[in-house]
Write a protein that holds these residues in place. Structure first.
Motif, PDB file in Angstrom:
ATOM      1  N   GLN A  78       0.853  -1.176   0.000  1.00  0.00           N
ATOM      2  CA  GLN A  78       0.000   0.000   0.000  1.00  0.00           C
ATOM      3  C   GLN A  78       0.898   1.239   0.000  1.00  0.00           C
ATOM      4  O   GLN A  78       1.977   1.238   0.596  1.00  0.00           O
ATOM      5  CB  GLN A  78      -0.907   0.027   1.244  1.00  0.00           C
ATOM      6  N   TYR A  90       2.891  13.371  -1.880  1.00  0.00           N
ATOM      7  CA  TYR A  90       1.472  13.418  -2.185  1.00  0.00           C
ATOM      8  C   TYR A  90       0.734  14.056  -1.008  1.00  0.00           C
ATOM      9  O   TYR A  90       1.111  13.844   0.152  1.00  0.00           O
ATOM     10  CB  TYR A  90       0.947  11.999  -2.411  1.00  0.00           C
ATOM     11  N   ARG A  92      -2.112  13.313   0.221  1.00  0.00           N
ATOM     12  CA  ARG A  92      -2.563  12.193   1.045  1.00  0.00           C
ATOM     13  C   ARG A  92      -1.861  10.943   0.516  1.00  0.00           C
ATOM     14  O   ARG A  92      -2.359  10.290  -0.416  1.00  0.00           O
ATOM     15  CB  ARG A  92      -4.085  12.040   0.978  1.00  0.00           C
ATOM     16  N   ALA A  94      -1.593   7.885   1.181  1.00  0.00           N
ATOM     17  CA  ALA A  94      -2.311   6.614   1.072  1.00  0.00           C
ATOM     18  C   ALA A  94      -3.222   6.561  -0.147  1.00  0.00           C
ATOM     19  O   ALA A  94      -3.654   5.478  -0.544  1.00  0.00           O
ATOM     20  CB  ALA A  94      -3.123   6.357   2.344  1.00  0.00           C
ATOM     21  N   GLN A  95      -3.517   7.714  -0.759  1.00  0.00           N
ATOM     22  CA  GLN A  95      -4.399   7.731  -1.924  1.00  0.00           C
ATOM     23  C   GLN A  95      -3.664   7.426  -3.223  1.00  0.00           C
ATOM     24  O   GLN A  95      -4.307   7.193  -4.254  1.00  0.00           O
ATOM     25  CB  GLN A  95      -5.094   9.094  -2.038  1.00  0.00           C
ATOM     26  N   LEU A  96      -2.347   7.422  -3.194  1.00  0.00           N
ATOM     27  CA  LEU A  96      -1.584   7.091  -4.395  1.00  0.00           C
ATOM     28  C   LEU A  96      -1.818   5.630  -4.761  1.00  0.00           C
ATOM     29  O   LEU A  96      -1.862   4.751  -3.898  1.00  0.00           O
ATOM     30  CB  LEU A  96      -0.092   7.322  -4.140  1.00  0.00           C
ATOM     31  N   GLY A  97      -1.977   5.356  -6.050  1.00  0.00           N
ATOM     32  CA  GLY A  97      -2.156   3.978  -6.492  1.00  0.00           C
ATOM     33  C   GLY A  97      -0.976   3.104  -6.113  1.00  0.00           C
ATOM     34  O   GLY A  97       0.185   3.514  -6.245  1.00  0.00           O
ATOM     35  N   TRP A 101       3.196   3.538  -6.709  1.00  0.00           N
ATOM     36  CA  TRP A 101       4.147   3.496  -5.600  1.00  0.00           C
ATOM     37  C   TRP A 101       5.195   2.402  -5.837  1.00  0.00           C
ATOM     38  O   TRP A 101       6.394   2.619  -5.644  1.00  0.00           O
ATOM     39  CB  TRP A 101       3.398   3.257  -4.298  1.00  0.00           C
TER      40      TRP A 101
END
Length: 239
Positions: A78, A90, A92, A94-97, A101
């Motif tokens: 993740q 970013y 946020r 955690a919102q990156l695909g 990543w």
């Protein structure tokens, strides 16, 4: 032994690595995810499995259910604020695909200088990674085939074009193909301009559409097959 799995919108790519090299790899259509267990039967029973999934929760649940055997350890990558020498800027993280990543982690392992990470698939992503390992942001745009299909679907007069790329198209088929291709190239080259003057600046191209882009790019680049799988492999070493 490590198995890396990249579950994308159209395809699920996988590879088996023994710590020195890739021993086997393959591709499965994402719509056929329920058959993954047939492929997995050939993997080492005690393999450590790392995966990233951008194809939705149902696909992730299917992968987890099919690979849930006592001998195997399965982990999903993740996006986070920092991993494997890459730091996310970013808003946020955690919102990156997860695939973006993983590709950034793979790029950092491959190239220590400033880098533009381009993944050309159903969508095209264009991400900036600086020499310090900071992910500075990036673009998401429709991939070439999606652009071409959308023009045919959403307009009354334009066909699903089977033309060729030309700098000065003189028929509708070539104009559509060339326009879609130039849109991809322009996004890449304009974004690369932010690091073009820095030492060792490089564009890394991965994904099914990367070779077609490479034929026309006017910036320093390398084709990087399995960049996402390489990032997953590096992540696996931290588990």
């Amino acid at each position: 032994m490590i198995v890396a799995i990249d579950a994308g919108n159209s395809r699920i790519k996988w590879g088996v690595h023994d710590g020195a090299s890739w021993l086997a790899n393959g591709v499965l259509a994402t719509r056929d995810v329920a058959r993954l267990h047939e492929v997995a039967d050939a993997w080492p029973a005690d393999a450590r499995i790392v995966a990233c999934n951008v194809a939705g929760a149902a696909v992730g649940e299917s992968i987890a259910a099919q690979l849930a055997v006592p001998q195997r350890r399965l982990a999903f990558l993740q996006a986070s604020e920092e991993a494997c020498g890459v730091r996310s800027r970013y808003e946020r993280p955690a919102q990156l695909g997860a695939d973006r990543w993983a590709a950034l982690i793979g790029a950092r392992a491959r190239h220590s200088g400033p880098c533009l990470v381009v993944s050309a698939g159903t969508a095209t992503t264009v991400d900036l990674l600086d020499a310090h390992g900071d992910f500075r942001g990036g673009l998401i745009l429709p991939g070439f085939e999606l652009m071409r299909a959308t023009l045919a679907e959403k307009t009354a007069q334009l066909p699903l074009a089977e033309g060729v790329f030309r700098n000065e198209p003189r028929n509708t088929m070539d104009a559509i193909v060339s326009g879609c291709r130039q849109a991809q190239l322009g996004a890449i080259e304009r974004t690369f301009a932010a690091i073009a003057g820095e030492p060792q600046a490089l564009c890394l191209l991965t994904g099914g559409g990367s070779a077609a882009l490479a034929a026309h790019l006017k910036i320093p680049f390398e084709l990087a097959d399995n960049l996402v799988l390489g990032g997953l492999l590096r992540f696996a070493a931290t588990l």
